[in-house]
Design a protein around this motif. Structure first.
Motif, PDB file in Angstrom:
ATOM      1  N   ALA A 102      77.303  46.770  36.128  1.00  6.86           N
ATOM      2  CA  ALA A 102      77.207  45.358  36.482  1.00  6.86           C
ATOM      3  C   ALA A 102      75.854  45.065  37.129  1.00  6.86           C
ATOM      4  CB  ALA A 102      78.345  44.986  37.431  1.00  6.86           C
ATOM      5  N   LYS A 103      75.360  43.837  36.933  1.00  4.20           N
ATOM      6  CA  LYS A 103      74.078  43.420  37.479  1.00  4.20           C
ATOM      7  C   LYS A 103      74.284  42.714  38.828  1.00  4.20           C
ATOM      8  CE  LYS A 103      71.859  42.956  32.950  1.00  4.20           C
ATOM      9  NZ  LYS A 103      71.188  42.035  31.992  1.00  4.20           N
ATOM     10  N   VAL A 104      73.621  43.212  39.850  1.00  7.50           N
ATOM     11  CA  VAL A 104      73.758  42.659  41.198  1.00  7.50           C
ATOM     12  C   VAL A 104      73.172  41.247  41.251  1.00  7.50           C
ATOM     13  CG1 VAL A 104      73.063  42.933  43.615  1.00  7.50           C
ATOM     14  CG2 VAL A 104      73.696  44.945  42.239  1.00  7.50           C
ATOM     15  N   ASP A 105      73.902  40.320  41.914  1.00  5.28           N
ATOM     16  CA  ASP A 105      73.388  38.960  42.055  1.00  5.28           C
ATOM     17  C   ASP A 105      73.331  38.483  43.509  1.00  5.28           C
ATOM     18  OD1 ASP A 105      76.101  38.624  42.539  1.00  5.28           O
ATOM     19  OD2 ASP A 105      76.367  36.967  41.130  1.00  5.28           O
ATOM     20  N   CYS A 106      73.938  39.226  44.445  1.00  3.80           N
ATOM     21  CA  CYS A 106      73.967  38.775  45.838  1.00  3.80           C
ATOM     22  C   CYS A 106      74.130  39.976  46.761  1.00  3.80           C
ATOM     23  CB  CYS A 106      75.130  37.801  46.045  1.00  3.80           C
ATOM     24  SG  CYS A 106      75.128  36.960  47.654  1.00  3.80           S
ATOM     25  N   ARG A 143      74.708  48.557  59.777  1.00  2.00           N
ATOM     26  CA  ARG A 143      74.916  49.619  58.786  1.00  2.00           C
ATOM     27  C   ARG A 143      75.870  49.212  57.671  1.00  2.00           C
ATOM     28  NH1 ARG A 143      77.863  53.147  60.798  1.00  2.00           N
ATOM     29  NH2 ARG A 143      78.344  52.196  62.801  1.00  2.00           N
ATOM     30  N   THR A 144      76.228  47.926  57.620  1.00  2.00           N
ATOM     31  CA  THR A 144      77.203  47.443  56.643  1.00  2.00           C
ATOM     32  C   THR A 144      76.571  46.429  55.699  1.00  2.00           C
ATOM     33  OG1 THR A 144      79.002  47.764  58.234  1.00  2.00           O
ATOM     34  CG2 THR A 144      79.451  46.326  56.357  1.00  2.00           C
ATOM     35  N   ALA A 145      76.985  46.477  54.451  1.00  2.00           N
ATOM     36  CA  ALA A 145      76.487  45.528  53.455  1.00  2.00           C
ATOM     37  C   ALA A 145      77.631  45.096  52.546  1.00  2.00           C
ATOM     38  CB  ALA A 145      75.388  46.165  52.613  1.00  2.00           C
ATOM     39  N   THR A 146      77.552  43.857  52.068  1.00  2.00           N
ATOM     40  CA  THR A 146      78.428  43.406  50.991  1.00  2.00           C
ATOM     41  C   THR A 146      77.543  42.922  49.854  1.00  2.00           C
ATOM     42  OG1 THR A 146      78.624  41.113  51.790  1.00  2.00           O
ATOM     43  CG2 THR A 146      80.249  42.709  52.591  1.00  2.00           C
ATOM     44  N   LEU A 147      78.002  43.172  48.639  1.00  2.00           N
ATOM     45  CA  LEU A 147      77.239  42.722  47.487  1.00  2.00           C
ATOM     46  C   LEU A 147      78.189  42.392  46.352  1.00  2.00           C
ATOM     47  CD1 LEU A 147      76.966  45.135  45.040  1.00  2.00           C
ATOM     48  CD2 LEU A 147      75.863  46.276  46.959  1.00  2.00           C
ATOM     49  N   THR A 148      77.690  41.573  45.438  1.00  2.00           N
ATOM     50  CA  THR A 148      78.453  41.288  44.232  1.00  2.00           C
ATOM     51  C   THR A 148      77.579  41.571  43.018  1.00  2.00           C
ATOM     52  OG1 THR A 148      77.880  38.935  44.527  1.00  2.00           O
ATOM     53  CG2 THR A 148      80.117  39.624  45.122  1.00  2.00           C
ATOM     54  N   ALA A 149      78.250  41.845  41.895  1.00  2.00           N
ATOM     55  CA  ALA A 149      77.554  42.148  40.652  1.00  2.00           C
ATOM     56  C   ALA A 149      78.410  41.663  39.489  1.00  2.00           C
ATOM     57  CB  ALA A 149      77.287  43.642  40.540  1.00  2.00           C
ATOM     58  N   GLY A 203      83.014  42.509  43.744  1.00  2.00           N
ATOM     59  CA  GLY A 203      82.440  42.605  45.077  1.00  2.00           C
ATOM     60  C   GLY A 203      82.741  43.952  45.704  1.00  2.00           C
ATOM     61  N   ILE A 204      81.741  44.553  46.368  1.00  2.00           N
ATOM     62  CA  ILE A 204      81.978  45.783  47.104  1.00  2.00           C
ATOM     63  C   ILE A 204      81.316  45.687  48.477  1.00  2.00           C
ATOM     64  CG2 ILE A 204      82.000  47.124  44.963  1.00  2.00           C
ATOM     65  CD1 ILE A 204      79.415  48.487  46.022  1.00  2.00           C
ATOM     66  N   SER A 205      81.806  46.494  49.402  1.00  2.00           N
ATOM     67  CA  SER A 205      81.199  46.621  50.722  1.00  2.00           C
ATOM     68  C   SER A 205      80.872  48.087  50.959  1.00  2.00           C
ATOM     69  CB  SER A 205      82.156  46.119  51.813  1.00  2.00           C
ATOM     70  OG  SER A 205      83.352  46.876  51.815  1.00  2.00           O
ATOM     71  N   VAL A 206      79.808  48.326  51.709  1.00  2.00           N
ATOM     72  CA  VAL A 206      79.384  49.683  52.035  1.00  2.00           C
ATOM     73  C   VAL A 206      79.089  49.763  53.521  1.00  2.00           C
ATOM     74  CG1 VAL A 206      77.609  51.449  51.718  1.00  2.00           C
ATOM     75  CG2 VAL A 206      78.395  50.118  49.752  1.00  2.00           C
ATOM     76  N   GLN A 207      79.602  50.786  54.171  1.00  2.00           N
ATOM     77  CA  GLN A 207      79.270  51.038  55.577  1.00  2.00           C
ATOM     78  C   GLN A 207      78.673  52.434  55.680  1.00  2.00           C
ATOM     79  OE1 GLN A 207      82.230  52.042  58.831  1.00  2.00           O
ATOM     80  NE2 GLN A 207      81.647  49.980  59.454  1.00  2.00           N
TER      81      GLN A 207
END
Length: 207
Positions: free
Chosen positions: A103-107, A113-119, A134-138
């Motif tokens: 998937a191509k990331v758009d946001c 130390r935490t991020a959320t992104l969508t693709a 949508g995924i989150s990473v810590q």
């Protein structure tokens, strides 16, 4: 198309691949200090409580590119959280079936130390092209493991939105929308680079 069940919803997965270093951020002005950009890079295998004997892997190569996705008539400058990059996942079941998606990331948005992104799905054998995930990473600290959450599985369900067989439909994630990182990364890891979001610039007048 075959669905992989995770909890009450369909499951997708990530084919881990090489993670490229993010490009250097552009300078804010000639001679000015280089602006830092938020990013997430890494790959790892997770332990998901509903499928502990399954091999589920994610790969993320994402960097924020503020104000690069204009929405004419709505947001002519785009958003401070505009981003680019790639999200991949793979999910292999005990019987050997392997589901995967790219998937191509758009946001992308970060906090410490935490991020959320969508693709948006570009290629997959288990997911519809055009679906936003949508995924989150810590990123772990002081010896703690990294953690990851995803918008399909035990979250993002509207009990009133059912399919023909009475099962809850999995809803599409909105931009940068993802749950808390509810699984543990058991192999590999992720690096989160935080940057404060920028103020939206004043749009040029329409002539």
């Amino acid at each position: 198309m075959r669905d992989l069940a995770i909890g009450t919803t369909a499951v997708l997965a990530v084919l881990a691949g090489p993670v490229a270093a993010g490009p250097a951020p552009a300078a804010t002005a000639k001679g000015a200090e280089t602006a830092k950009a938020a990013s997430v890079h890494g790959k790892g295998r997770i332990a998901y409580i509903e499928s502990l004997d399954h091999d589920i892997r994610f790969s993320v190569d994402a960097q924020q590119k503020p104000f690069t996705r204009p929405l004419p008539g709505v947001l002519p400058n785009g958003l401070a959280t505009d981003a680019e990059g790639t999200l991949k996942f793979s999910h292999t079941t005990p019987d050997g079936f392997r589901g995967w998606a790219e998937a191509k990331v758009d946001c992308l948005v970060t906090s410490g130390r935490t991020a959320t992104l969508t693709a948006v799905v570009d290629k997959s054998n288990v997911e519809e092209t055009g679906t936003r995930l949508g995924i989150s990473v810590q990123q772990g600290a002081d010896g703690e493991p990294d953690r990851l959450g995803f918008s399909w599985g035990v979250v993002n369900i509207d009990p009133a939105n059912l399919d023909e067989e009475g099962r809850p439909n999995r809803l599409q994630a909105g931009s940068c929308m993802a749950p808390a990182p509810f699984t543990t990364v058991t192999g590999g890891g992720f690096e989160v680079v935080h940057a404060e979001i920028r103020k939206t610039p004043t749009a040029a007048p329409v002539r």
